[in-house]
Each structure stands twice: as structure tokens, then as C-alpha cells.
Design an enzyme around this catalytic site. Structure first.
Site, PDB file in Angstrom:
ATOM      1  N   SER A 129       0.716  -1.388   0.156  1.00 27.25           N
ATOM      2  CA  SER A 129      -0.092  -0.078  -0.150  1.00 27.25           C
ATOM      3  C   SER A 129       0.966   1.284   0.073  1.00 27.25           C
ATOM      4  O   SER A 129       0.648   2.112  -0.564  1.00 27.25           O
ATOM      5  CB  SER A 129      -0.983   0.052   1.210  1.00 27.25           C
ATOM      6  N   HIS A 180      -0.147   4.453   4.460  1.00 26.67           N
ATOM      7  CA  HIS A 180      -0.832   5.295   3.197  1.00 26.67           C
ATOM      8  C   HIS A 180      -0.338   6.450   3.320  1.00 26.67           C
ATOM      9  O   HIS A 180      -0.096   6.955   2.062  1.00 26.67           O
ATOM     10  CB  HIS A 180      -2.449   5.105   3.514  1.00 26.67           C
TER      11      HIS A 180
END
Length: 261
Positions: A129, A180
Site C-alpha cells: 500500500s 498510506h
């Protein structure tokens, strides 16, 4: 820009780095999922674990980029789809070396800051991610500082994707918020270094197939028969939008599904 119309063979030929990354992470996930000895070794030696990083196992800041949750298919499926969606255009625009630098650099950037701000030494990390958000971060940099590189439709898609992704990052459980956020920041910060002499994305032209002209057993209607199995551009676009919607549902699904039970 982000809609793929290439055949599987052409996709591998045009975007070898993206294809290789997807292949590697899927193979590793399968090895772990089917509980092979190689899979367990890769998982045990590669997963990000702050306690072991404290002991000097710094490769664990890199290897989690290629590992995914082995208890379900959603994690690997979503990250692989996002890479196939956003990676090809960047690979062509940046070139192979710059793209690899961006992908690994943003992933490591996210893992390092996740490690530094973690309060618990037993914290685990895995997943691509951070690297995926790094790709998005560089595209956001292009949108604001080199707007001629990104067409309006692609700008709207990326900004919407980033906004939804960040909102869900702070709502969903078991999501690495530092991964993230700092992946996005890392990709954005690579902009001044990588976006030099970069040309707008140009869709590769498929290689023309050789036609063998022979009078032996020649069926004049064979080309018409093959057309039945081909999707025209409109249908391909609809299918691609359907995949994007499914990816979005993967983000918000855990939030809305309880209301329908």
C-alpha cells in the site's frame, strides 16, 4: 491514460516492471496461502516487525512491500489491481529505472516512518500500500506542478481515488495509517527528482499480426468469426469502469455492508 486495452501478451511486453512486481507478489502470496515451507520462510524472514528491526534486521523495511495478508484474497487483489491501474502509465513516462526507484523508494519511506512512529515494538507491517500510494503521490505532484502531463479525466480519477482512499484509511480497522499517508507523501516528494524531461503518456500501438496468405484450406469468413469474440472500445471501457467501482467498494464495503444485514 489509466484504461488498459492491451492484450495480456502486449501488457507484459509494454510494462515489464509492473508485470514483474505483480507476478512476484502473487507468487509469494500463493506460497504462503498454501502453507508451503518456502512461503513460511519468506513470511517469517520478510514481514515487518519492529522488535526485530530494533535488533538490526533492517531488510524488514523493504521486504514487506512484496508480502500481503495470506488469510484472504482482498489485500493482494486490491493492491495488484491498483498497481495495474496506475503503474503502466508511470512506467512508460518515467522509464524502468525511475519507476523502480519511485515504487521501492515510496514503499521504504512509508515503512521507515511507520517504524519510527510506532508505539508498540510488536507492531507488524506488510503490504504494497505504501508503494501504491507513492505512485498516486507522484501523479498528484504532476497534476499540480506539471499539469500538461495528466489529462483532465485522469486528474479527476486520481484525485477522487486519493480522497476516498485517505478517508477510508482513517475509518477502516487493520489499516496502516502511516503506510498510506507517508507513502503518498513519499511519492509526492520524489516529484522534483523524477519528473524531469518526462513526456505525456502515449498509448502503445499493438504490434500488427502477421497474416499468412495461402490458398490451402483458406476460409474467407474466418476473420468475421473472430470478431464475435472481440470487445469493442465501448464495452472495454465499461468493463474497466466496473473494475474501478469494485475497487472502490473494496474500500467502503466493510463500512456499508453491516447496514444491509
Amino acid at each position: 491514460m489509466f484504461f488498459r486495452t492491451e492484450s495480456f501478451r502486449d501488457f507484459i511486453r509494454y510494462y515489464p516492471v509492473v508485470s514483474s512486481i505483480v507476478f512476484i507478489q502473487v507468487v509469494i502470496w500463493l506460497l504462503v496461502y498454501f502453507q508451503t515451507s518456502i512461503g513460511f520462510t519468506l513470511l517469517n524472514e520478510g514481514i515487518g516487525m519492529n522488535a526485530l528491526i530494533n535488533q538490526g534486521e533492517y531488510w524488514r523495511l523493504v521486504t514487506p512491500i512484496f508480502l500481503h495478508d495470506w488469510q484472504g484474497i482482498t489485500h493482494i487483489l486490491f493492491n495488484s489491481f491498483a498497481l495495474v491501474l496506475f503503474g503502466p502509465a508511470l512506467e512508460q513516462m518515467l522509464g524502468k529505472l525511475k519507476f523502480i526507484t519511485l515504487y521501492l523508494g515510496a514503499g521504504i519511506f512509508a515503512n521507515v516512518f511507520g517504524y519510527l512512529i510506532a508505539m508498540d515494538s510488536t507492531t507488524l507491517s506488510l503490504g504494497a500500500s505504501g508503494a501504491i500510494y507513492g505512485l498516486l503521490g507522484l501523479i498528484v505532484y504532476m497534476i499540480f506542478f506539471t499539469p500538461g502531463l495528466i489529462d483532465p479525466a485522469s486528474r479527476q480519477l486520481v484525485l477522487s481515488y486519493v480522497m476516498i482512499g485517505l478517508i477510508m484509511t482513517f475509518i477502516q480497522v487493520n489499516v496502516s495509517i502511516p503506510g498510506h499517508v507517508f507513502g503518498l507523501i513519499g511519492g509526492f516528494s520524489f516529484g522534483p527528482l523524477l519528473v524531469n524531461n518526462v513526456n505525456p503518456y502515449k498509448r502503445p500501438r499493438p504490434r500488427p499480426r502477421r497474416q499468412h496468405h495461402s490458398g490451402v484450406n483458406f476460409d474467407p469468413n474466418r476473420w468475421q468469426k473472430r470478431r464475435r469474440f472481440k470487445l469493442n472500445g465501448n464495452i472495454s471501457a465499461l468493463l474497466w469502469w466496473a473494475l474501478i467501482i469494485l475497487a472502490a467498494l473494496g474500500l467502503i464495503g466493510p463500512i456499508i455492508l453491516p447496514f444491509f444485514r
